[in-house]
Design a protein around this motif. Structure first.
Motif, PDB file in Angstrom:
ATOM      1  N   MET A  78       0.845  -1.197   0.000  1.00 50.20           N
ATOM      2  CA  MET A  78       0.000   0.000   0.000  1.00 50.20           C
ATOM      3  C   MET A  78       0.880   1.247   0.000  1.00 50.20           C
ATOM      4  N   LYS A  79       0.616   2.173  -0.924  1.00 50.62           N
ATOM      5  CA  LYS A  79       1.402   3.387  -1.015  1.00 50.62           C
ATOM      6  C   LYS A  79       0.885   4.451  -0.041  1.00 50.62           C
ATOM      7  N   TRP A  80       1.799   5.336   0.367  1.00 55.17           N
ATOM      8  CA  TRP A  80       1.444   6.369   1.334  1.00 55.17           C
ATOM      9  C   TRP A  80       0.327   7.272   0.822  1.00 55.17           C
ATOM     10  N   ASN A  88      -2.005   6.699  -1.339  1.00 57.08           N
ATOM     11  CA  ASN A  88      -3.291   5.987  -1.373  1.00 57.08           C
ATOM     12  C   ASN A  88      -3.872   5.870   0.032  1.00 57.08           C
ATOM     13  N   ALA A  89      -2.996   5.541   0.999  1.00 60.93           N
ATOM     14  CA  ALA A  89      -3.451   5.424   2.382  1.00 60.93           C
ATOM     15  C   ALA A  89      -3.955   6.767   2.901  1.00 60.93           C
ATOM     16  N   LEU A  90      -3.240   7.845   2.550  1.00 65.28           N
ATOM     17  CA  LEU A  90      -3.644   9.177   2.998  1.00 65.28           C
ATOM     18  C   LEU A  90      -4.977   9.590   2.393  1.00 65.28           C
ATOM     19  N   LYS A  91      -5.187   9.309   1.108  1.00 70.04           N
ATOM     20  CA  LYS A  91      -6.460   9.646   0.462  1.00 70.04           C
ATOM     21  C   LYS A  91      -7.617   8.883   1.091  1.00 70.04           C
ATOM     22  N   ASP A  92      -7.394   7.597   1.385  1.00 75.87           N
ATOM     23  CA  ASP A  92      -8.434   6.794   2.042  1.00 75.87           C
ATOM     24  C   ASP A  92      -8.756   7.365   3.421  1.00 75.87           C
ATOM     25  N   TYR A  93      -7.720   7.767   4.143  1.00 75.35           N
ATOM     26  CA  TYR A  93      -7.887   8.326   5.480  1.00 75.35           C
ATOM     27  C   TYR A  93      -8.649   9.648   5.424  1.00 75.35           C
ATOM     28  N   GLN A  94      -8.313  10.483   4.451  1.00 79.07           N
ATOM     29  CA  GLN A  94      -9.002  11.762   4.289  1.00 79.07           C
ATOM     30  C   GLN A  94     -10.482  11.552   3.983  1.00 79.07           C
ATOM     31  N   MET A  95     -10.772  10.555   3.167  1.00 77.59           N
ATOM     32  CA  MET A  95     -12.173  10.251   2.854  1.00 77.59           C
ATOM     33  C   MET A  95     -12.911   9.768   4.099  1.00 77.59           C
ATOM     34  N   TYR A  96     -12.239   8.985   4.910  1.00 72.58           N
ATOM     35  CA  TYR A  96     -12.817   8.505   6.172  1.00 72.58           C
ATOM     36  C   TYR A  96     -13.136   9.680   7.100  1.00 72.58           C
ATOM     37  N   ASP A 124       3.858  -1.428   6.728  1.00 72.83           N
ATOM     38  CA  ASP A 124       5.022  -2.157   7.235  1.00 72.83           C
ATOM     39  C   ASP A 124       5.919  -1.339   8.158  1.00 72.83           C
ATOM     40  N   ILE A 125       5.710  -0.028   8.219  1.00 74.66           N
ATOM     41  CA  ILE A 125       6.595   0.817   9.008  1.00 74.66           C
ATOM     42  C   ILE A 125       6.551   0.416  10.478  1.00 74.66           C
ATOM     43  N   ASN A 140      -4.353   4.245  13.676  1.00 76.78           N
ATOM     44  CA  ASN A 140      -5.557   3.601  14.227  1.00 76.78           C
ATOM     45  C   ASN A 140      -6.551   3.288  13.107  1.00 76.78           C
ATOM     46  N   TYR A 141      -6.637   4.215  12.154  1.00 76.29           N
ATOM     47  CA  TYR A 141      -7.515   3.993  11.002  1.00 76.29           C
ATOM     48  C   TYR A 141      -7.040   2.786  10.190  1.00 76.29           C
ATOM     49  N   LEU A 142      -5.739   2.681   9.965  1.00 76.75           N
ATOM     50  CA  LEU A 142      -5.199   1.544   9.195  1.00 76.75           C
ATOM     51  C   LEU A 142      -5.458   0.223   9.914  1.00 76.75           C
ATOM     52  N   VAL A 143      -5.366   0.244  11.244  1.00 78.51           N
ATOM     53  CA  VAL A 143      -5.674  -0.960  12.022  1.00 78.51           C
ATOM     54  C   VAL A 143      -7.160  -1.288  11.914  1.00 78.51           C
ATOM     55  N   PHE A 144      -7.995  -0.265  12.016  1.00 78.63           N
ATOM     56  CA  PHE A 144      -9.443  -0.435  11.929  1.00 78.63           C
ATOM     57  C   PHE A 144      -9.852  -1.041  10.587  1.00 78.63           C
ATOM     58  N   GLU A 145      -9.146  -0.657   9.519  1.00 80.84           N
ATOM     59  CA  GLU A 145      -9.457  -1.154   8.181  1.00 80.84           C
ATOM     60  C   GLU A 145      -8.708  -2.449   7.843  1.00 80.84           C
ATOM     61  N   ASP A 146      -8.028  -3.018   8.855  1.00 80.64           N
ATOM     62  CA  ASP A 146      -7.293  -4.293   8.696  1.00 80.64           C
ATOM     63  C   ASP A 146      -6.106  -4.204   7.740  1.00 80.64           C
ATOM     64  N   TYR A 147      -5.564  -2.996   7.550  1.00 85.49           N
ATOM     65  CA  TYR A 147      -4.335  -2.866   6.777  1.00 85.49           C
ATOM     66  C   TYR A 147      -3.124  -3.222   7.640  1.00 85.49           C
ATOM     67  N   ARG A 148      -3.271  -3.046   8.944  1.00 81.17           N
ATOM     68  CA  ARG A 148      -2.212  -3.373   9.901  1.00 81.17           C
ATOM     69  C   ARG A 148      -2.818  -4.110  11.086  1.00 81.17           C
ATOM     70  N   GLU A 149      -1.953  -4.823  11.816  1.00 83.32           N
ATOM     71  CA  GLU A 149      -2.423  -5.505  13.018  1.00 83.32           C
ATOM     72  C   GLU A 149      -2.222  -4.653  14.259  1.00 83.32           C
ATOM     73  N   THR A 150      -1.178  -3.805  14.240  1.00 81.74           N
ATOM     74  CA  THR A 150      -0.878  -2.978  15.409  1.00 81.74           C
ATOM     75  C   THR A 150      -0.605  -1.542  15.002  1.00 81.74           C
ATOM     76  N   ASN A 151      -0.701  -0.658  15.968  1.00 81.87           N
ATOM     77  CA  ASN A 151      -0.389   0.756  15.761  1.00 81.87           C
ATOM     78  C   ASN A 151       1.029   1.020  16.235  1.00 81.87           C
TER      79      ASN A 151
END
Length: 298
Positions: free
Chosen positions: A1-3, A5-13, A50-51, A84-95
Motif C-alpha cells: 500500500m502506497k502512502w 493511497n493510504a492518505l487519500k483513504d484516510y481523508q475520505m474517512y 510495514d513501518i 488507528n484507522y489503518l488498524v481499523f481497516e485491517d491494513y495493519r495488526e498494530t499501531n
C-alpha cells in the motif's frame, strides 16, 4: 500500500464517517505528509502497512528538535489517529505509535481581553474609511456572538434572524446552531449593510455572503487576522491576539457574569462540556465568589 493511497483513504474517512471540515482534514493530513517527506529524504521506501515503531520514533526525535512539546504532542496524536484507522481497516495488526509516549504538557489557557481592551480596539477603527464600518461590525460580531473566524467569514445574510434575536451559525463538520445576537451587534451589522455593503460591486456567488472585501468577494481568514493585528499595534496592545481571542473573551466574560457552562457550551458549539470547562480555569476569583455565595458552610 502506497502512502498517498493510504492518505487519500484516510481523508475520505475523516470527511464521510467523522464529518470533519476540510480545514480539520488538512490539519490531520499535515503531519502525515511530514512523515512521508522525512522518509523520502532518508530514502526509506517502507510502506504505511510495514513501518515500525523505530522508524516513527526517529522521525519524532528529529522533528522534536525544531518544535515545542505541544507541537510534538500534536504530531504524535495525529499519526496515532492515522495508524488507528489503518488498524481499523485491517491494513495493519498494530499501531506503531502505541509504544511512543507524548511529552507531558500543561493545559494552555487561552488569552483573553478585558472589556476595556475590547472597547479600545473597536474605538481605534477608522470609521472615515468604508471598511471601517465593516471592521467594527466584524469585531462586534466576533465578541458579541463568540464565533470562530471560519464561522464569521461564512456568515450569510440568510443566516440573520434579527426579529427573533438569533443568527444561524455553521460550525465544525457543517453542524449548525442558533446563537443569540444582542441589539447593539445587530445595529452595527445593519449600519454596515445599509451604508457600505449595499454600494459594493458584489461578485457572482457572493450575493448572500455578509462580510465582503471592497471587490465584493468573501473575506479570507488571513484578512480577519490582519485587521485585528493592525488594531492591536495601533492601540499599543502588548498581548498576542487573534480572532479566537474574542471568542475566548466572550465565553470568559459570560462566565464572570454568572452564565452557566451548559449555555456557554451551546453558544460556542462545543461538542463536549469538557472543552468549555477550560474557561473555569481562567478566573479563580469567580470560583471563590461562587463558594462564598452558594456553599451552605460559607
Amino acid at each position: 500500500m502506497k502512502w498517498e493511497n493510504a492518505l487519500k483513504d484516510y481523508q475520505m474517512y475523516l470527511k464521510i464517517e467523522r464529518g470533519l471540515s476540510q480545514n480539520s482534514i488538512d490539519n490531520y493530513s499535515l503531519d502525515i505528509r511530514k512523515l512521508i517527506k522525512y522518509l523520502e529524504a532518508h530514502n526509506d521506501a517502507i510502506s504505511p502497512t510495514d513501518i515500525k515503531t523505530e522508524s516513527i520514533q526517529q522521525f519524532v526525535y528529529e522533528t522534536a528538535k525544531n518544535v515545542n512539546a505541544r507541537s510534538q504532542s500534536r504530531i504524535i496524536s495525529g499519526l496515532r489517529s492515522f495508524f488507528n484507522y489503518l488498524v481499523f481497516e485491517d491494513y495493519r495488526e498494530t499501531n506503531p505509535l502505541d509504544l511512543i509516549e507524548s511529552p507531558k504538557i500543561g493545559r494552555k489557557l487561552p488569552d483573553t481581553l478585558s472589556e476595556e481592551e475590547i472597547d479600545k480596539l473597536i474605538d481605534a477603527i477608522d470609521l472615515s474609511k468604508p471598511e471601517g464600518e465593516r471592521n467594527r461590525a466584524i469585531l462586534e460580531t466576533l465578541y458579541g456572538c463568540g464565533l470562530r473566524v471560519s464561522e464569521l467569514i461564512n456568515l450569510k445574510l440568510s443566516d440573520l434572524f434579527f426579529d427573533e434575536g438569533f443568527i444561524k451559525v455553521t460550525g465544525k463538520g457543517d453542524k449548525q446552531r442558533f446563537v443569540p445576537i444582542v441589539e447593539v451587534t445587530q445595529k452595527f451589522i445593519n449600519i454596515y449593510r445599509s451604508e457600505i455593503r449595499n454600494h459594493l460591486p458584489i461578485q457572482s456567488g457572493h450575493e448572500d455572503t455578509l462580510f465582503l472585501n471592497r471587490r465584493g468577494k468573501q473575506l479570507t481568514r488571513a484578512m480577519i487576522f490582519t485587521i485585528i493585528k493592525q488594531l492591536a499595534e495601533k492601540t499599543g496592545l502588548k498581548k498576542s491576539i487573534s480572532p479566537h481571542t474574542f471568542r475566548h473573551s466572550f465565553a470568559t466574560h459570560l462566565l464572570q457574569n454568572n452564565a452557566d457552562l451548559r449555555s456557554i457550551q451551546l453558544m460556542l458549539g462545543h461538542e463536549s462540556i469538557t472543552t468549555t470547562e477550560i474557561y473555569v480555569h481562567l478566573d479563580k476569583s469567580h470560583l471563590t465568589k461562587v463558594i462564598e455565595q452558594y456553599h451552605p458552610r460559607k
